[in-house]
Design an enzyme around this catalytic site. Structure first.
Site, PDB file in Angstrom:
ATOM      1  N   HIS A 706       6.430  -2.116  -7.080  1.00  0.00           N
ATOM      2  CA  HIS A 706       5.612  -1.129  -7.780  1.00  0.00           C
ATOM      3  C   HIS A 706       5.811  -1.152  -9.297  1.00  0.00           C
ATOM      4  O   HIS A 706       5.636  -0.128  -9.959  1.00  0.00           O
ATOM      5  CB  HIS A 706       5.879   0.283  -7.253  1.00  0.00           C
ATOM      6  N   SER A 926       3.808  -0.503   0.910  1.00  0.00           N
ATOM      7  CA  SER A 926       4.098   0.792   0.326  1.00  0.00           C
ATOM      8  C   SER A 926       4.097   1.848   1.443  1.00  0.00           C
ATOM      9  O   SER A 926       4.903   1.768   2.366  1.00  0.00           O
ATOM     10  CB  SER A 926       3.086   1.098  -0.779  1.00  0.00           C
ATOM     11  N   GLU A 984      12.898  -1.943   1.439  1.00  0.00           N
ATOM     12  CA  GLU A 984      12.540  -2.420   0.110  1.00  0.00           C
ATOM     13  C   GLU A 984      12.900  -3.892  -0.048  1.00  0.00           C
ATOM     14  O   GLU A 984      14.000  -4.335   0.276  1.00  0.00           O
ATOM     15  CB  GLU A 984      13.248  -1.586  -0.961  1.00  0.00           C
TER      16      GLU A 984
END
EC number: 3.4.21.-
Length: 1030
Positions: A706, A926, A984
């Site tokens: 991001h 996400s 992540e």
């Protein structure tokens, strides 16, 4: 000074490269440099072809580079030609229409998402006449033919903003043939990019050793070898002529000899410079504005502040030494500015008559709100340390008023006598509470004491004092009154805001009561201990109020009408509101002004300055609000030095990353090294795209999801955009034959091709032969004929299959992606229903934003009633609503309402009865990652497909660079029970891995959906469905 050089290619002793948004050629033998393009847009990714006689390249255009097409240059004749007319869109990660490679016969292979329902590029063969023949090989950005085999690079794009990426969309290489099938031959732990083949080896860039370097394998993907040992910068833009490899690194061009691993830097030298001073119109970059106590105004635009009069025939530039963000007049003679640099924001105090700085206070953190006292003695600021600070302007002393643990304190007011500061204080009921609430607090500067004005059980904001400091007003979201959801069984709290008033002194009651003077109680002194017990609402209807401004005879209320979130969520346009006045005496509400984005009121309450969505400023006087006057701020010219702007923007981009990255210790450890590494390259930047090269490199050093660069002002150059008609064509015998006319639910708006709404009676197999009288075919592609036709009607002539000719008007669209999406969904849903005899439902969720919520509910209310359900989150673009969707899917059926007439009604309504299967893939990311993980963790069913994107550190970008660029920083790291932070930069592994190889696209078979049907039907066989007797 050397320039920043990018995107090289090589053919013999000639090198192509891009510099300053243009294409250049360099001779290795003579050192001669030649410019090949001029003012097309931002040029990059050039490739030699046709035996080195031509060059194909990509041009990005539009202010924020939101579109791209391919062009070519004949190096012999100099002829420039636009090859594609599809204006393929870009997304946050800037995946454009691009050159993917070349076929065996020398044709250009294009990768583009222009004809897809998702932002995933597919491959097309470009014909000499502009036709685009789909290869039907699935997602890909690189294409190479070698020894009778096809090598496809899936997701092998340049990825500077996320170094050491290991998630589901890391680059992979597939090899094979359509007849015999494809095999994934290179799939490393880390991302790979820019594959090329030299002789019998595949070369590419990867950072599996922690730094970007050139590696290779044999043509079967085995025998991995490392060829370089770079540590400071990553190599990028690998290309080859089949003998020598060329790449860029740190703004320079290098050659690499595969026979001996020799790397050579090319001394190309200075290439190009430009006028260092550029002029801009303030309205394009408006950031802030304010009014003086007299008749002057100020505005902040593109990081600079100006003071001007109402006719804008007199203006003073304020001479700040940094990037200006806010301006506030202290008096007729002084103005304060919030000025930022790499160390943080400071307050500058300036002479309003000359623009000269008098003193500077700070740094004070990153400031997000500032207000000045009426006497100009004090400033109050809220910063990113969640502090509210009081600044004595005369001596520069700074006092912390308060500090929150939970959020920014940016909503505050100063009483006119400069004694009190009221502020909205963020608080949570406990450390693990879901909501941050706000209550009003009061700070007494005279006694250095705090008071609670409201309790912590609601959401109170927008405090404001009356002119005599007798009352404190505020807004509160506490008037609960639910509105019925018109689509599903649900309620929402939409209009819950009301204005409240608190008397600050004994003997005072709400001014809206209008008590007779002879029975009014005696007025007394401040009574601050019992404030939270004496709030009362003003008698106005509830609405979505945003601010309240006290006047002598009433209050101004600024509200935003209730509206759907869809358009504003995706457009990024600021909301438009309405200013109304509530008068105490007659208790009536009168509309003052519509179409307002933001406004400021003069200290005496007589005049308002406001902005609209067009970025322009206006004023009106309260007694005649209908007589608004435009402030022509574009009469002021902003002159900026490009080098200074870029240095400032670089510093701010670096600072935002350092100050907002979720792991503070890690950010502070690495940030200084990052700054020095790329700061020395800033002086080589000439264009905004050059600077983007460095900004994305900074972001990538944090090695986290991001980190995006979005929007901004890259070029003034634009081109006519492609029109769309939601049809697919097959180019056959010089004609564009309709191969598909797209529609979703044909009864819904915006879900069908405009061909279906025309009088043409067009059908699959018919050929389009003219558009607006221009023949379509060998001389002109249908895509070229539709350029510039969006939102217009065109006259289309078709040849029917029986050779008859018909003409009719067709309303051309600007974009048909949503129609393509809905057609894709309805096709899948129909396939599932047919294969399961209607027993299994199908839902696709395109993202976890407003569109995704819409699409979920659109399908859920009907599909959830079946005996089983397939939930498809492939290509899910993320967002924030996954928990709302999971809440519905988690709801199990407990029983039924059994009526005398009619059919059974499930309880709970729309609950699931039967097994579920979810399909995910590498393009689900996400909140799509979070959904995929949660579906497994909640044991809702089996998750199948491929590993997800792997980006779950959330963002909340609040600041823009001076040109409007939004930079996001990874601020909120997501942690799962049992897995910690492991999603992540990895993704979510499905329970059952089902690949989607290239050959399956060629035969139009979806192996993931096929397997989902097979599995859910098998689960259904084991599932017992109980029903009451009717």
């Amino acid at each position: 000074m050397a320039n920043l050089l990018q995107n090289p290619d090589i053919y013999g002793d000639r090198i192509l490269f891009t510099c300053c948004d243009e294409l250049w050629e360099y001779s290795l033998s003579t050192g001669e440099k030649k410019r090949l393009t001029s003012h097309l847009g931002v040029v990059n990714n050039a490739r030699y072809y046709d035996n080195g006689t031509k060059v194909v390249f990509r041009v990005m255009f539009g202010q924020s580079l939101d579109a791209a097409d391919l062009f070519s240059i004949d190096l012999k004749s100099g002829e420039l030609k636009r090859l594609t007319f599809i204006t393929g869109k870009s997304v946050g990660r800037r995946k454009f229409t691009d050159v993917a490679g070349f076929s065996k016969d020398g044709s250009i292979i294009v990768s583009t998402d222009a004809f897809q329902p998702f932002s995933v590029p597919m491959l097309y063969k470009l014909g000499d006449d502009g036709s685009l023949d789909p290869l039907n090989l699935g997602p890909a950005v690189h294409y190479i033919e070698k020894n009778g085999r096809i090598y496809i690079g899936r997701d092998t794009y340049d990825l500077p903003h996320w170094k050491e990426y290991k998630g589901g969309t890391r680059g992979k290489i597939w090899s094979g043939t359509i007849e015999k099938g494809f095999k994934k031959i290179i799939d490393l732990e880390n991302h790979i990019s820019c594959p090329v083949i030299v002789k019998d080896r595949i070369y590419f860039i990867t950072d599996i050793d922690g730094a970007g370097n050139i590696y290779s394998t044999n043509l079967d993907g085995n025998d991995l070898k490392k060829h370089t040992d770079f540590h400071e910068y990553y190599p990028r833009h690998l290309n080859t002529d089949g003998k020598t490899i060329v790449f860029s690194m740190g703004g320079d061009i290098y050659t690499f000899d595969p026979t001996n691993d020799n790397v050579k830097s090319l001394d190309i030298g200075p290439v190009f410079d430009t006028d260092l001073n550029q002029s801009y119109a303030p309205s394009k970059f408006l950031e802030d504005f304010s009014m003086s106590p007299g008749d002057m105004y100020s505005t902040v635009s593109r990081g600079k502040a100006f003071i001007f009069n109402e006719n804008v025939n007199y203006s003073i530039p304020v001479k700040s030494d940094g990037r200006v963000r806010y301006s506030r007049f202290l008096s007729k003679n002084e103005i304060s500015l919030v000025i930022g640099d790499k160390d943080g924001d400071s307050i500058g105090v300036f002479d309003a008559g000359t623009g000269e700085m008098k003193r500077k206070i700070g740094p004070l953190g990153n400031i997000f709100s500032v207000k000045s006292s009426a006497d100009g003695k004090y400033l109050v600021v809220g910063n990113d340390n969640f502090q509210i600070l009081l600044i004595d302007v005369s001596n520069g002393t700074v006092k912390e008023i308060d500090q929150s643990r939970e959020g920014l304190i940016v909503d505050f007011a100063i009483s006119k006598d400069s004694r009190f500061i009221a502020y909205s204080f963020p608080v949570k009921s406990s450390d693990l509470a879901s909501y941050v609430q706000r209550h009003i607090k009061l700070f007494d500067m005279l006694n250095d004491k705090h008071y609670d004005v409201t309790t912590e059980t609601a959401n109170d904001f927008a405090p404001a004092f009356d002119a005599d400091t007798n009352y404190l007003y505020y807004l509160s979201n506490r008037s609960l009154d639910p509105s019925t959801d018109r689509f599903t069984f649900n309620f929402g709290y939409l209009n819950i805001t009301r204005p409240f008033v608190v008397p600050l002194k004994k003997g005072y009651v709400s001014p809206a009561r209008n008590m007779p003077q002879d029975i009014e109680p005696e007025k007394g002194e401040y009574d601050l201990e019992r404030l939270k017990y004496i709030s009362e609402p003003l008698p106005v209807d509830q609405a979505d109020y945003r601010s309240i401004t006290p006047l002598k005879d009433g209050v101004l209320l600024f509200s935003v009408p209730i509206h759907g979130e869809f358009s504003s969520y995706y457009s990024g346009q600021p909301e438009k509101g309405i200013i109304v006045k509530f008068e105490f005496k007659d208790k009536k509400v009168k509309e003052i002004k519509k179409e307002v984005v933001d406004f400021k009121i003069s200290t005496d309450g007589s005049k308002i300055m406001f902005s609209k969505q067009d970025g322009k400023l206006y004023t009106f006087r309260m007694e005649k609000p209908e007589e608004e006057k435009s402030l022509n701020i574009d009469a002021i010219t902003i002159v900026s030095n490009v080098k200074e702007d870029f240095a400032e923007m670089y510093d701010e981009a670096w600072k935002l990353a350092r100050d907002n990255y979720w792991d503070k210790e890690h950010a502070l450890t690495i940030s200084e090294k990052i700054y020095e590494r790329y700061r020395k390259l800033v002086e080589r930047c000439v264009t905004r795209w050059d600077l983007s090269y460095l900004i994305t490199e900074i972001q990538g050093e944090y090695r986290t999801s991001h980190s995006y660069e979005m929007g901004g002002y890259f070029t003034d150059i634009d081109m006519p955009r492609a029109g769309r008609i939601a049809c697919d064509f097959k180019y056959s015998n010089g004609e564009y034959v309709i191969s598909d006319i797209l529609y979703g639910d044909p009864s819904n708006e915006n879900e069908k091709s405009p061909f279906l709404l025309s009088t043409l009676d067009a059908d699959i197999g018919d050929a389009v032969i003219e558009i607006d009288g221009i023949p379509i075919g060998k001389g002109k592609s249908i895509y070229e004929a539709l350029v510039g036709k969006g939102n217009r009607s065109v006259l289309v002539k078709i040849r029917k299959k029986d050779n008859s000719v018909r003409s009719g008007f067709v309303d051309v669209l600007q974009d048909d992606r949503y129609i393509r999406y809905r057609a894709w969904v309805e096709k899948n849903k129909k396939f599932v229903h047919e294969r399961t005899n209607g027993r299994i439902g199908y839902i696709h969720i395109p993202d976890m934003g407003i569109m995704g919520l819409n699409e979920f509910y659109r399908q859920y209310v009907t599909e959830a009633s079946r005996n089983g359900l397939i939930v498809d989150v492939r290509f899910n673009g993320g967002g924030f609503v996954s928990q709302l969707i999971l809440e519905k899917l988690y709801m199990k059926r407990l029983g039924y309402d059994n009526p005398r007439r009619g059919t059974l009604e499930p309880y709970p309504m729309n609950s699931i009865e039967g097994p579920m299967i979810a399909i995910t893939n590498e393009y689900a990311g996400s909140d799509g990652d979070i959904f995929s993980y949660s579906f497994k963790a909640l044991h809702l069913g089996t998750l199948i497909g491929t590993r997800t994107w792997g980006g779950v550190v959330g963002i909340s970008p609040r600041r823009k660079l001076i040109d409007g660029t939004v930079l996001s920083q990874p601020e909120y790291a997501f942690w799962f029970k049992g897995s910690g932070f492991s999603v992540e930069n990895y993704g979510v592994d499905p329970d059952v891995v089902i690949e989607y190889p290239p050959e399956m696209y060629n035969v139009n078979v979806d192996p993931q959906l096929e397997r989902a049907i097979e599995m859910v039907l098998a689960d259904l066989e084991k599932y017992k469905i109980e029903l009451p007797k009717k």
